[in-house]
Scaffold this motif. Sequence first.
Motif, mmCIF file in Angstrom:
data_model
loop_
_atom_site.group_PDB
_atom_site.id
_atom_site.type_symbol
_atom_site.label_atom_id
_atom_site.label_comp_id
_atom_site.label_asym_id
_atom_site.label_seq_id
_atom_site.Cartn_x
_atom_site.Cartn_y
_atom_site.Cartn_z
ATOM 1 N N ARG A 137 14.396 -10.063 2.219
ATOM 2 C CA ARG A 137 14.447 -9.090 1.141
ATOM 3 C C ARG A 137 13.298 -8.089 1.270
ATOM 4 O O ARG A 137 12.279 -8.363 1.897
ATOM 5 C CB ARG A 137 14.363 -9.801 -0.213
ATOM 6 N N LEU A 138 13.471 -6.926 0.627
ATOM 7 C CA LEU A 138 12.384 -5.965 0.590
ATOM 8 C C LEU A 138 11.161 -6.598 -0.062
ATOM 9 O O LEU A 138 11.275 -7.322 -1.060
ATOM 10 C CB LEU A 138 12.802 -4.724 -0.186
ATOM 11 N N SER A 139 10.003 -6.327 0.488
ATOM 12 C CA SER A 139 8.785 -6.946 -0.043
ATOM 13 C C SER A 139 8.295 -6.208 -1.273
ATOM 14 O O SER A 139 8.421 -4.976 -1.364
ATOM 15 C CB SER A 139 7.695 -6.951 1.020
ATOM 16 N N PRO A 140 7.748 -6.928 -2.243
ATOM 17 C CA PRO A 140 7.199 -6.297 -3.451
ATOM 18 C C PRO A 140 5.859 -5.639 -3.154
ATOM 19 O O PRO A 140 5.259 -5.874 -2.102
ATOM 20 C CB PRO A 140 7.039 -7.483 -4.410
ATOM 21 N N PRO A 141 5.354 -4.811 -4.070
ATOM 22 C CA PRO A 141 4.033 -4.203 -3.882
ATOM 23 C C PRO A 141 2.928 -5.271 -3.871
ATOM 24 O O PRO A 141 3.060 -6.323 -4.491
ATOM 25 C CB PRO A 141 3.886 -3.267 -5.088
ATOM 26 N N GLY A 142 1.833 -4.987 -3.149
ATOM 27 C CA GLY A 142 0.650 -5.842 -3.205
ATOM 28 C C GLY A 142 0.710 -7.098 -2.377
ATOM 29 O O GLY A 142 -0.066 -8.037 -2.613
ATOM 30 N N THR A 143 1.624 -7.171 -1.421
ATOM 31 C CA THR A 143 1.695 -8.381 -0.596
ATOM 32 C C THR A 143 0.453 -8.504 0.284
ATOM 33 O O THR A 143 -0.192 -7.501 0.626
ATOM 34 C CB THR A 143 2.927 -8.361 0.317
ATOM 35 N N PRO A 144 0.091 -9.734 0.687
ATOM 36 C CA PRO A 144 -1.018 -9.903 1.630
ATOM 37 C C PRO A 144 -0.816 -9.123 2.925
ATOM 38 O O PRO A 144 -1.790 -8.643 3.509
ATOM 39 C CB PRO A 144 -1.039 -11.411 1.868
ATOM 40 N N MET A 145 0.430 -8.980 3.394
ATOM 41 C CA MET A 145 0.672 -8.211 4.612
ATOM 42 C C MET A 145 0.267 -6.745 4.423
ATOM 43 O O MET A 145 -0.320 -6.119 5.303
ATOM 44 C CB MET A 145 2.142 -8.303 5.030
ATOM 45 N N GLY A 146 0.590 -6.196 3.261
ATOM 46 C CA GLY A 146 0.173 -4.833 2.983
ATOM 47 C C GLY A 146 -1.336 -4.702 2.906
ATOM 48 O O GLY A 146 -1.925 -3.734 3.403
ATOM 49 N N GLN A 147 -1.991 -5.687 2.290
ATOM 50 C CA GLN A 147 -3.453 -5.689 2.222
ATOM 51 C C GLN A 147 -4.062 -5.829 3.618
ATOM 52 O O GLN A 147 -5.101 -5.230 3.921
ATOM 53 C CB GLN A 147 -3.925 -6.835 1.334
ATOM 54 N N LEU A 148 -3.398 -6.639 4.459
ATOM 55 C CA LEU A 148 -3.892 -6.843 5.820
ATOM 56 C C LEU A 148 -3.955 -5.523 6.589
ATOM 57 O O LEU A 148 -4.919 -5.260 7.318
ATOM 58 C CB LEU A 148 -2.990 -7.839 6.546
ATOM 59 N N ALA A 149 -2.927 -4.700 6.409
ATOM 60 C CA ALA A 149 -2.914 -3.412 7.103
ATOM 61 C C ALA A 149 -4.136 -2.584 6.726
ATOM 62 O O ALA A 149 -4.768 -1.945 7.578
ATOM 63 C CB ALA A 149 -1.627 -2.656 6.770
ATOM 64 N N HIS A 150 -4.514 -2.624 5.444
ATOM 65 C CA HIS A 150 -5.691 -1.875 4.993
ATOM 66 C C HIS A 150 -6.975 -2.435 5.610
ATOM 67 O O HIS A 150 -7.828 -1.670 6.095
ATOM 68 C CB HIS A 150 -5.786 -1.926 3.467
#
Length: 454
Positions: free
Chosen positions: A209-222
Amino acid sequence: MSSPTGLDPVPLLQRLIRIDTTNPPGGEGACAELVRDVLAEVGVASRLLGSHPGRPNLVARFPGRGQAPPLLLHAHSDVVPVTGQTWTHPPFEGRLVDGHVWGRGAIDMKGGLAMMVAALLRLHTAGERPAGDVILAVVPDEEDGSRAGAGYLVREHPELFDGVRYAIGEEGGAGVELGGVRLHPIVVGEKRACWLRVTLRGPGGHGSRLSPPGTPMGQLAHVLSALTGARLPRHLTPAVDRMLAALAGALPDPLAGSVAALRAGRDDAPPAGLPQSEALLLDSLLRHTVNPTIVRTTEKINVLPAEITVDLDGRVLPGAYTKEDFLGEVRDRIGADAEITLLLEGSRVDPDRIPEPEFGAFYDTMADILRKADPDATPVPMVSPASTDARLFAQLGIRCYGWLPMKVPAGSDYRRLLHCADERIPVESVRFGTDCLTELLRTYPPATTRDSGG
């Protein structure tokens, strides 16, 4: 009657390489026993002591004339693994090929150990006594934390080093060529490790499924974007200032002008015209550094992880800088609310007890020896971006220097072979270093008012 085994450092180095002391697990006992037996051939007694079975430290004391404080020579006998590497010649056979000794540890640092032993035995068999006692410490475990090696000696047997003012260990000396000028670094200080773990938490879920906002993966990219190649704020320490001044004075223009501009702060970019590895080295000595090295999360491809950890290899400049100073600079990059755990902080020397690196008579002696042995080269002080056992012996009030002179062929860079396949060292470099160490033992200065801080 045959000559003592250790007088020629080359066959001794070959024998040391043939003892596999890969750490982990270590198994450095046979190496310590070999050095013990070589010393015993000429009547020099030594002690084996330690807390880990099969991983002893060797300590031997060569009497001096009582005109100078004791001098410490320290070398580690363990080596890093060769797993996954393809070697031209087997890494643990110590083969002599094309004028080089090949094998793991040839440079880091069984070559240096062979030089030290050979230099000591040369003086001993000639009946010469240095100005002060010389202590040889052969230690295990430097490549994996030093707990069984220098850490044990400093913690459990500091009395063995009573009165020692100066120490010689690894890192410096190997010839470096920049802009057609051969340089001989003398390491006067080193960074200390400050290893961190950043923990990222947030919503997980099913990978379909599409990932929600604020996932650890998104934070990892930052986090990875903010810290990969990060140039933290500039800090010019006295030792690096002196290093840059020496480089600017030795190098040709326009490179000299670029280094001078870097020193003065007119240009904070790495000097143009340097090889990338050397430019990055200078840049790393002007700031604390941090590099993401390990990312851990779920191993399920169809799971959005709810937690990810990122391990950071941080290195803090020598001097009075604290881990809080360093953590503040990291948080400025990734966010003040980041969850950061300290994994390890390297031994920090108390600045009230151990001042900045010393550029007195002992440093001058090493530089003078290099000038005479290699008149076409220039000695320069250096701060190491990594750490060695010097960080531990320094806790005893000992001034520690990295100085293992190696005159290498023009255009070569043997330092890149450290921890890599095909590690090797020219035979003549081993003998050059032994000659320089022998001269140091003959001439290092007695305790006088000539010694001064700097």
